[in-house]
Design an enzyme around this catalytic site. Structure first.
Site, PDB file in Angstrom:
ATOM      1  N   ALA A  85      35.198 -14.196 -13.023  1.00 32.14           N
ATOM      2  CA  ALA A  85      35.886 -14.044 -14.362  1.00 32.14           C
ATOM      3  C   ALA A  85      36.414 -12.414 -14.411  1.00 32.14           C
ATOM      4  CB  ALA A  85      35.437 -14.242 -15.541  1.00 32.14           C
ATOM      5  N   HIS A 504      19.329 -10.088  -9.966  1.00 29.79           N
ATOM      6  CA  HIS A 504      19.575  -8.550  -9.674  1.00 29.79           C
ATOM      7  C   HIS A 504      19.717  -8.244  -8.049  1.00 29.79           C
ATOM      8  CE1 HIS A 504      17.729  -7.121 -13.624  1.00 29.79           C
ATOM      9  NE2 HIS A 504      18.751  -7.915 -14.020  1.00 29.79           N
ATOM     10  N   HIS A 547      17.635  -2.802 -15.848  1.00 39.50           N
ATOM     11  CA  HIS A 547      18.653  -3.976 -15.585  1.00 39.50           C
ATOM     12  C   HIS A 547      19.720  -3.106 -14.847  1.00 39.50           C
ATOM     13  CE1 HIS A 547      16.761  -7.153 -18.129  1.00 39.50           C
ATOM     14  NE2 HIS A 547      16.202  -6.213 -18.305  1.00 39.50           N
TER      15      HIS A 547
HETATM   16  P1  FAD Z   1      30.287  -8.335 -10.462  1.00 34.05           P
HETATM   17  O1  FAD Z   1      30.065  -8.151 -11.850  1.00 34.05           O
HETATM   18  O2  FAD Z   1      29.548  -9.788 -10.126  1.00 34.05           O
HETATM   19  O3  FAD Z   1      31.818  -8.385 -10.077  1.00 34.05           O
HETATM   20  C1  FAD Z   1      32.177  -8.973  -8.765  1.00 34.05           C
HETATM   21  C2  FAD Z   1      33.865  -9.657  -9.093  1.00 34.05           C
HETATM   22  O4  FAD Z   1      34.133  -9.848  -7.906  1.00 34.05           O
HETATM   23  C3  FAD Z   1      33.480 -10.939  -9.976  1.00 34.05           C
HETATM   24  O5  FAD Z   1      34.482 -10.780 -11.013  1.00 34.05           O
HETATM   25  C4  FAD Z   1      33.914 -11.828  -9.008  1.00 34.05           C
HETATM   26  O6  FAD Z   1      34.473 -13.016  -9.604  1.00 34.05           O
HETATM   27  C5  FAD Z   1      34.920 -11.186  -7.886  1.00 34.05           C
HETATM   28  N1  FAD Z   1      34.916 -11.802  -6.747  1.00 34.05           N
HETATM   29  C6  FAD Z   1      33.916 -12.218  -5.934  1.00 34.05           C
HETATM   30  N2  FAD Z   1      34.332 -12.629  -4.702  1.00 34.05           N
HETATM   31  C7  FAD Z   1      35.818 -12.433  -4.453  1.00 34.05           C
HETATM   32  C8  FAD Z   1      36.809 -12.703  -3.655  1.00 34.05           C
HETATM   33  N3  FAD Z   1      36.684 -13.301  -2.632  1.00 34.05           N
HETATM   34  N4  FAD Z   1      38.014 -12.376  -4.170  1.00 34.05           N
HETATM   35  C9  FAD Z   1      38.362 -11.904  -5.431  1.00 34.05           C
HETATM   36  N5  FAD Z   1      37.318 -11.825  -6.231  1.00 34.05           N
HETATM   37  C10 FAD Z   1      36.140 -12.095  -6.207  1.00 34.05           C
HETATM   38  N6  FAD Z   1      22.003  -6.741 -15.932  1.00 34.05           N
HETATM   39  C11 FAD Z   1      21.778  -5.933 -16.827  1.00 34.05           C
HETATM   40  O7  FAD Z   1      22.070  -4.782 -16.929  1.00 34.05           O
HETATM   41  N7  FAD Z   1      21.395  -6.459 -17.985  1.00 34.05           N
HETATM   42  C12 FAD Z   1      21.141  -7.762 -18.020  1.00 34.05           C
HETATM   43  O8  FAD Z   1      20.734  -8.243 -19.290  1.00 34.05           O
HETATM   44  C13 FAD Z   1      21.380  -8.704 -16.870  1.00 34.05           C
HETATM   45  N8  FAD Z   1      21.262 -10.104 -17.076  1.00 34.05           N
HETATM   46  C14 FAD Z   1      21.686 -10.919 -16.095  1.00 34.05           C
HETATM   47  C15 FAD Z   1      21.665 -12.153 -16.174  1.00 34.05           C
HETATM   48  C16 FAD Z   1      22.171 -13.126 -15.188  1.00 34.05           C
HETATM   49  C17 FAD Z   1      22.405 -14.564 -15.535  1.00 34.05           C
HETATM   50  C18 FAD Z   1      22.832 -12.428 -14.316  1.00 34.05           C
HETATM   51  C19 FAD Z   1      23.682 -13.296 -13.516  1.00 34.05           C
HETATM   52  C20 FAD Z   1      22.883 -11.081 -13.931  1.00 34.05           C
HETATM   53  C21 FAD Z   1      22.314 -10.228 -14.946  1.00 34.05           C
HETATM   54  N9  FAD Z   1      22.380  -8.930 -14.856  1.00 34.05           N
HETATM   55  C22 FAD Z   1      22.051  -8.118 -15.781  1.00 34.05           C
HETATM   56  C23 FAD Z   1      22.885  -8.157 -13.682  1.00 34.05           C
HETATM   57  C24 FAD Z   1      24.113  -7.560 -13.619  1.00 34.05           C
HETATM   58  O9  FAD Z   1      25.061  -8.516 -14.700  1.00 34.05           O
HETATM   59  C25 FAD Z   1      24.701  -7.419 -12.360  1.00 34.05           C
HETATM   60  O10 FAD Z   1      24.049  -7.277 -11.533  1.00 34.05           O
HETATM   61  C26 FAD Z   1      26.166  -6.867 -12.345  1.00 34.05           C
HETATM   62  O11 FAD Z   1      27.033  -7.362 -13.315  1.00 34.05           O
HETATM   63  C27 FAD Z   1      27.109  -6.809 -11.103  1.00 34.05           C
HETATM   64  O12 FAD Z   1      27.927  -6.103 -10.913  1.00 34.05           O
HETATM   65  P2  FAD Z   1      28.867  -6.092  -9.669  1.00 34.05           P
HETATM   66  O13 FAD Z   1      30.053  -4.962 -10.088  1.00 34.05           O
HETATM   67  O14 FAD Z   1      28.163  -5.719  -8.452  1.00 34.05           O
HETATM   68  O15 FAD Z   1      29.606  -7.314  -9.661  1.00 34.05           O
END
Ligand code: FAD
Length: 569
Positions: A85, A504, A547
C-alpha cells in the site's frame, strides 16, 4: 503517449521510500516519481483503527510472503507479512516506536561505514519525529519520557493512544520484574533500552488513528507538482544504459501497471525502497547479484555482487497467555527488555563462554549454507560484535510485550539478536514469480535455547506476586503441554512448533565495505553502479534491539540529506 521521465525514480512507496520522496521533492528543481505496487489506504479502517492490529493480515494489502520450509524449526513454512500500500509496512505494523542501542548503531561505523554512528543518526530520529507530549491522563496511565530524546517538529506523529490500559498495571509489572532484576526504564528512546517501559507508538493521539509513512510524509505533500506517485504498479527491473567510468548506469525502471508494461525513465537516480524481501530481488532481476544464481535464469550479469540477498536476519515470536482476573481495555502495551543475564541468571557466564567458542562454527555454517557467497571471516567479525553486544555491553537480548486485554493477560516475545542467517533469492527471471525466502529460523541451537529460556522467564514472572494476583490459569501453552519445571528441551520442542516470524527482516542488501560483503556503500549506493541506491530495511547490516521503523525513518532522512548534498549544496 510520451514516455514518463523523472529525475529520481523511487521503487516502493513504503516506510523508507516515502521519506526519500518527500525530502528529494523539497528540491523544487527536480522531479520525483514513486512506483508503488499497492494503493491508497487512507480510509481503510483496518489501517486507521488503533486497536485494529492484525485485521489487515491476509487482506489484499498484505504481501504475506511465504518462506521455504524451515528445516531447523520443524519443517513448516512461515508467513512473512509486509504492507502492500502507499505507506508500505507502516500501515499494517504494530506501531511500536523504539529505536536501538547506541553501540548497535556505532558498530555500523566500526565495520567501515564512515559517518554512520549513534551521534550522527540521532538528529535524524528527531528530525522525523513529531512527539506529542502526553496529557495528564496518559501520564497517570504510565506514559513517560525525557523530552531531550524527542523531536517535536518532525512529520511523524509519535505518542500514546487516547485510550490507555489501566494505570495500575504498570506498577504491578514493575514490582514483579524488579524481583527478576529487570529495572524500570522511563524512556528507551535515548539509546539505552534495558528495562520495563511503556513506550510510545506511531499514533496520532488527537485523532486517535494510526500514524504511518503516508500520513506523515506523503498525503500532506501530494500536491507538490514535482512529486508523482504511480500506484497499482509493479516494478520489474532496472533498465540500463551505457556504462560510464566502468560503472553501470540506470536509465529507468521497467514496470507493469494497470495499462500494461512501460518504462519509467530516470535521468538522475533509481532508488530501491521495496523492502528487505524485495529490493534485493529487484537487483537480481536487474543483473546485480551472485553470477551462479543469475546464470540459472539466463540473466546477464551487470554487476557481480555475490552477497545480494544474503545476510537475511529476522527474529522469532512466541507467546504465553493467561486468564485475567480483571477486564482490561486500551493500549499500547508494556515491554520488558531483559539482558542475557536477567534471562539466564547464574548460567550466563557458562553460556557466554560456550557461545564464544562456537562463533567460528557459526561463521562456517552460514558461509557454507550460502555456498561461500558470504565469507567466513566477515561473518566471524559480525558474530563477534554481536557476542560483545549481548555479553559485554549487555544490551537487551529479548523483548517481552505484556498485553492485558479483555479477559486475558497475554505476552508475546522475541529474542532480539539471533545468530541464524538466511537469504532471499529469485527462482525465475519473471518478476511476478515469488522468490525463495529462507530465514533459517533456529539454525543454531542457541537461538532456540533463548526462545525456550525467555518463555521460562515469562512463566516465572506470571507466577511472581503481584503479577500472579492479576491472573488465573495459563491457557497457552498450559501446564499440560509444558508442565511445571519442564526441561529446556520441552520448552524448545514447544517453541519450534509455536513460533512465527517477528516480521523484522533486515540485511539483504547490507551497507558494508564491498570487501566485507556489502551490497551498498555508506552513501547507500549499490557497488558497481553510478546511480542506483537501496534505502530500506535491506541495508541495515545487523539486527537491532528496537522495532525497525524509527530507525528506518532516521536512516531514510539521513540518506536523503546525503543525496541532496550531491545536487544542491
Ligand atoms: P516497506 O514499508 O515494506 O515498503 C516497501 C514498499 O515497496 C511497499 O509499499 C511495497 O508494496 C512496495 N513494493 C514492493 N515490491 C514492489 C515492486 N516490485 N514494485 C513496486 N512497489 C513494490 N516496526 C515497528 O517499528 N514497530 C512495530 O510495532 C512493528 N510491527 C510490525 C508488525 C508487522 C505485522 C510487520 C509486518 C512489521 C512490523 N514492524 C514494526 C516492522 C516495520 O514495519 C518494517 O520493518 C518497516 O515498515 C519496513 O520498511 P521498509 O521501508 O523497509 O519497507
Amino acid at each position: 503517449g510520451s514516455p514518463s521521465r523523472y529525475d529520481f525514480v523511487i521503487v516502493g512507496g513504503g516506510t523508507s521510500g516515502l521519506v526519500v520522496a518527500n525530502r528529494l521533492s523539497e528540491m523544487t528543481g527536480y522531479t520525483v516519481a514513486v512506483i508503488e505496487a499497492g494503493d491508497s489506504v487512507l480510509n481503510n479502517a483496518n489501517v486507521t483503527d488503533v486497536t485494529g492490529y492484525g485485521r489487515s493480515f491476509g487482506t489484499n494489502i498484505d504481501w504475506a510472503y511465504l518462506t521455504e520450509e524451515q528445516k531447523y524449526a520443524g519443517g513448516k513454512k512461515q508467513i512473512m507479512r509486509a504492507g502492500k500500500a502507499i505507506g508500505g509496512t507502516s500501515v499494517i505494523n504494530g506501531m511500536s516506536y523504539t529505536r536501538a542501542e547506541t553501540e548497535q548503531i556505532d558498530i555500523w561505523e566500526r565495520v567501515g561505514n564512515k559517518g554512520w554512528n549513534w551521534k550522527s543518526l540521532f538528529p535524524y530520529y528527531l528530525k522525523s519525529e513529531g512527539f506529542q507530549v502526553p496529557n495528564s491522563d496518559q501520564v497517570d496511565a504510565g506514559a513517560d519520557y525525557y523530552i531531550s530524546y524527542h523531536g517535536e517538529k518532525g512529520p511523524l506523529k509519535v505518542g500514546w493512544p487516547r485510550m490507555m490500559t489501566n494505570g495500575s498495571v504498570l506498577p504491578v509489572l514493575d514490582q514483579t520484574l524488579s524481583q527478576l532484576r529487570v529495572p524500570y526504564n522511563r524512556d528507551v528512546n535515548g539509546g539505552n533500552m534495558v528495562g520495563l517501559t511503556s513506550h510510545p507508538n506511531t499514533v496520532d493521539s488527537n485523532a486517535n488513528i494510526r500514524e504511518d509513512a503516508a500520513r506523515a510524509y506523503f498525503w500532506p505533500f501530494e500536491n507538490r507538482s514535482n512529486l508523482k506517485i504511480i500506484s497499482n504498479t509493479r516494478a520489474n527491473k532496472i533498465i540500463w544504459g551505457d556504462d560510464s567510468d566502468g560503472l553501470a548506469v540506470a536509465t529507468g525502471v521497467d514496470v507493469t501497471g494497470p495499462d500494461g508494461d512501460e518504462t519509467i525513465y530516470a535521468s538522475k537516480e533509481v532508488i530501491l525502497s521495496a523492502g528487505s524481501l524485495k529490493s534485493s530481488v529487484i537487483l537480481e532481476l536487474s543483473g546485480i547479484g551472485n553470477p551462479d544464481i543469475l546464470k540459472k535464469y539466463d540473466i546477464p550479469v551487470k554487476v557481480n555482487i555475490p552477497t545480494v540477498g544474503e545476510n537475511l536476519q529476522d527474529q522469532t515470536n512466541s507467546g504465553l497467555s493467561y486468564a485475567g482476573r480483571e477486564f482490561w481495555i486500551g493500549g499500547p502495551t508494556f515491554s520488558a527488555l531483559p539482558t542475557a543475564e536477567q534471562i539466564y541468571g547464574g548460567r550466563v557466564s557458562g553460556l557466554a563462554s560456550s557461545i564464544k567458542s562456537s562463533l567460528e562454527d557459526y561463521a562456517k555454517t552460514v558461509s557454507n549454507s550460502s555456498n561461500g557467497a558470504v565469507q567466513e571471516e566477515n561473518l566471524l567479525e559480525a558474530f563477534q560484535f554481536q557476542y560483545d553486544l549481548i555479553f559485554k555491553s549487555r544490551v537487551p537480548y529479548a523483548e517481552i510485550v505484556f498485553l492485558p486485554l479483555g479477559h486475558s493477560f497475554s505476552s508475546e516475545y522475541w529474542p532480539l539478536l539471533p545468530f541464524s542467517r538466511g537469504s532471499v533469492h529469485i527462482q525465475s527471471a519473471d518478476s511476478s514469480r515469488s522468490a525463495a525466502i529462507n530465514p533459517n529460523y533456529f539454525m543454531f541451537e542457541q537461538d532456540l535455547d533463548v526462545q525456550a529460556n525467555v518463555a521460562k522467564f515469562i512463566r516465572k514472572a506470571f507466577e511472581t506476586a503481584p503479577l500472579s494476583d492479576l491472573v488465573a490459569e495459563e491457557f497457552s501453552p498450559g501446564l499440560e503441554r509444558v508442565p511445571a519445571n519442564a526441561s529446556d528441551s520441552a520448552w524448545s520442542d514447544w517453541a519450534k512448533s509455536n513460533y512465527r516470524s517477528n516480521f523484522h527482516p533486515v540485511g539483504t542488501a547490507s551497507m558494508l565495505p564491498r570487501a566485507k560483503g556489502g551490497v551498498v556503500n555508506s552513501e547507500l549506493k549499490v557497488y558497481g553502479t553510478k546511480n542506483v541506491r537501496v534505502i530500506d530495511a535491506s541495508v541495515l547490516p545487523f539486527q537491532l534491539c528496537g522495532h525497525l521503523t524509527s530507525t528506518l525513518y532516521a536512516v531514510a532522512e539521513m540518506a536523503s540529506d546525503l543525496i541532496k548534498r550531491r545536487y544542491i549544496f
